[in-house]
Enzyme design. Structure first.
Site, PDB file in Angstrom:
ATOM      1  N   ARG A  49      -1.022 -14.621 -10.306  1.00 30.77           N
ATOM      2  CA  ARG A  49      -0.793 -14.239  -8.991  1.00 30.77           C
ATOM      3  C   ARG A  49       0.691 -13.938  -8.627  1.00 30.77           C
ATOM      4  NH1 ARG A  49       0.242 -19.002  -6.734  1.00 30.77           N
ATOM      5  NH2 ARG A  49      -1.610 -19.921  -7.561  1.00 30.77           N
ATOM      6  N   TYR A 101      -3.335  -1.108  16.057  1.00 30.46           N
ATOM      7  CA  TYR A 101      -4.487  -1.268  15.159  1.00 30.46           C
ATOM      8  C   TYR A 101      -5.308  -2.598  15.534  1.00 30.46           C
ATOM      9  CZ  TYR A 101      -7.397  -2.218  10.978  1.00 30.46           C
ATOM     10  OH  TYR A 101      -8.483  -2.354  10.090  1.00 30.46           O
ATOM     11  N   ASP A 173       4.665  -0.768  11.146  1.00 36.48           N
ATOM     12  CA  ASP A 173       3.472  -0.453  10.578  1.00 36.48           C
ATOM     13  C   ASP A 173       3.361   0.990  10.161  1.00 36.48           C
ATOM     14  OD1 ASP A 173       0.828   0.187   9.688  1.00 36.48           O
ATOM     15  OD2 ASP A 173      -0.048  -1.315  10.954  1.00 36.48           O
ATOM     16  N   LYS A 198      -5.048   3.559   3.217  1.00 38.85           N
ATOM     17  CA  LYS A 198      -5.148   4.789   4.065  1.00 38.85           C
ATOM     18  C   LYS A 198      -4.395   5.924   3.030  1.00 38.85           C
ATOM     19  CE  LYS A 198      -7.085   2.000   6.737  1.00 38.85           C
ATOM     20  NZ  LYS A 198      -6.323   1.267   7.853  1.00 38.85           N
TER      21      LYS A 198
HETATM   22  C1  LIG Z   1      -6.286  -0.020   8.219  1.00 40.41           C
HETATM   23  C2  LIG Z   1      -5.081  -0.451   9.145  1.00 40.41           C
HETATM   24  C3  LIG Z   1      -4.537  -2.019   8.807  1.00 40.41           C
HETATM   25  C4  LIG Z   1      -5.309  -2.810   8.042  1.00 40.41           C
HETATM   26  O1  LIG Z   1      -5.367  -2.280   6.501  1.00 40.41           O
HETATM   27  P1  LIG Z   1      -6.492  -3.260   5.487  1.00 40.41           P
HETATM   28  O2  LIG Z   1      -6.340  -2.312   4.432  1.00 40.41           O
HETATM   29  O3  LIG Z   1      -7.833  -2.357   6.103  1.00 40.41           O
HETATM   30  O4  LIG Z   1      -6.666  -4.521   5.667  1.00 40.41           O
HETATM   31  C5  LIG Z   1      -3.203  -2.194   9.224  1.00 40.41           C
HETATM   32  N1  LIG Z   1      -2.627  -1.187  10.107  1.00 40.41           N
HETATM   33  C6  LIG Z   1      -3.206   0.056  10.189  1.00 40.41           C
HETATM   34  C7  LIG Z   1      -2.393   1.124  11.040  1.00 40.41           C
HETATM   35  C8  LIG Z   1      -4.555   0.463   9.827  1.00 40.41           C
HETATM   36  O5  LIG Z   1      -4.757   1.636   9.733  1.00 40.41           O
END
Ligand SMILES: *Cc1c(COP(=O)(O)O)cnc(C)c1O
Length: 384
Positions: A49, A101, A173, A198
């Site tokens: 971990r 998001y 983000d 993504k």
């Molecule tokens: C998908 C997404 C998240 C969350 O990520 P996960 O991997 O689905 O937990 C956060 N911010 C943005 C802009 C996203 O597209």
């Protein structure tokens, strides 16, 4: 050897041949613990971990891509968001992007709000709105740019300056851009967050989150949270993301090329209303996009001139290459309908007030041949 180009970093930063075998690919260290020669006499690894060599290679690679000192990986993007907010204490306040998001909005308003952290959601495409929301309790500014799904661009440099004057931690983000399109640290961000699910992984086969930091103290606090709260990814997923990253630059180039052509195609189509894409010169934040981004990305939203739910749903049922699904940033093209999918939980009046029309359609343009993508959109628009 020193190299500064992202095209080289994706392949080499943090990655060494395995010292025991010479394996050129980072091994998947599928182990939960590490043998010690005597109590406390170990090779830097005690428990998986806390430390894992496959994860370490990925974390170093990601830090290099964001031009920051440290990377920290989490089992999901939401795990990374969770760790950031746990830097705060009851009574602290956060100013966040309003066109955010959905999962971030949900964790802020349902999990952390009841723990005494207060969130203000403002339209950050005008930085004055951030200044207006600042008070003595402001401890964090949460920026997401381009915004989702309206693809507004927030001037990271201006917002970071305002946040820092108030002594707040500035988080960006960076999921929609990936480190290929922008490095928010260069504009003043303290923490750069990603859903690696993504563009970073890019192959729609892993969920993972990332935080990159430069400050030693902030890194220690976040590494403590990563280990203590425990949302760490497994080594197989780290291996897959390392593999995905090797083609990040080539994928992003094609996403951007195809995105531009799709945006231009949609803009001239008689059935299409508005097209939201920051690469258009008449996009309200085009100059900011040009300043802080390397290119304009593969995310596009558009409305139909007949702004009702039905024609949009017909369109969504008719595309063949654009698959109807949540998520984005994979090699294959996806299409989504915010009003009935990602933003369905927002009451209709509020949704319309935020500019999310009934016919708004969001595309994640993939890396297929552009002629096939446009033929698919053309056939689907004919039915709508
Ligand atoms: C998908 C997404 C998240 C969350 O990520 P996960 O991997 O689905 O937990 C956060 N911010 C943005 C802009 C996203 O597209």
């Amino acid at each position: 050897m020193k190299y500064n180009h992202i095209e080289t970093k994706v392949l080499h930063a943090g990655i060494e041949p395995d010292p025991s075998t010479g394996a050129i690919m980072t091994p998947i260290f599928q182990t939960s613990t590490y043998v010690q020669a005597a109590p406390g006499d170990h090779k830097g690894y005690e428990y998986a971990r806390t430390q894992n060599p496959t994860r370490n290679a990925l974390q170093q690679n990601l830090a290099a891509l964001e031009q920051m000192k440290y990377g920290l990986c989490f089992s999901t993007g939401m795990g990374a968001v969770d760790a950031c907010i746990k830097l705060l204490s009851p009574g602290d306040e956060v100013i966040a992007t309003n066109d955010l998001y959905g999962g971030s909005y949900r964790i802020f308003t349902t999990v952390f709000a009841k723990m005494g952290i207060k969130f203000h959601f403002v339209d950050m495409s005008n930085p004055d709105n951030v200044s207006a929301a600042i008070n003595s309790q402001t401890k964090m500014v949460w920026v997401e740019t381009p915004t989702n799904p309206l693809l507004k661009i927030i001037d990271i440099e201006s917002v970071a300056k305002i946040g820092h004057q108030a002594g707040a931690i500035v988080v960006v983000d960076n999921t929609f851009s990936s480190p290929y399109l922008q490095n928010p640290f260069k504009q003043g961000a303290d923490i750069v967050m990603h859903s690696a699910t993504k563009y970073i992984n890019g192959h729609s086969d892993v969920v993972m989150g990332v935080l990159c930091v430069n400050d030693d103290d902030l890194h220690q606090r976040l590494a403590f949270l990563q280990n203590t709260c425990g949302a760490t990814p497994g080594p197989m997923d780290c291996f897959l993301v390392l593999r995905g990253i090797k083609t990040l630059h080539i994928r992003m180039e094609r996403h951007c090329q195809n995105g531009k052509k799709v945006a231009e195609y949609l803009a001239q189509h008689p059935k299409v209303g508005e097209v939201y894409w920051p690469g258009f010169e008449n996009h309200p934040n085009h100059e900011v996009a040009k300043k802080q981004m390397r290119d304009f990305g593969g995310m596009i939203s558009f409305t139909l001139k007949n702004d009702a739910i039905e024609p949009a749903l017909t369109f969504l049922k008719s595309t063949k290459l654009f698959s109807l699904a949540e998520s984005l940033g994979g090699v294959e093209s996806l299409v989504g309908h915010p009003a009935t999918m990602t933003h369905a939980s927002i009451p209709k009046e509020q949704r319309i007030a935020n500019g999310l029309k009934d016919s708004l359609i969001r595309l994640s343009v993939g890396i297929e041949h552009i002629d096939d993508l446009i033929a698919d959109l053309d056939a689907a628009l004919a039915t709508a």
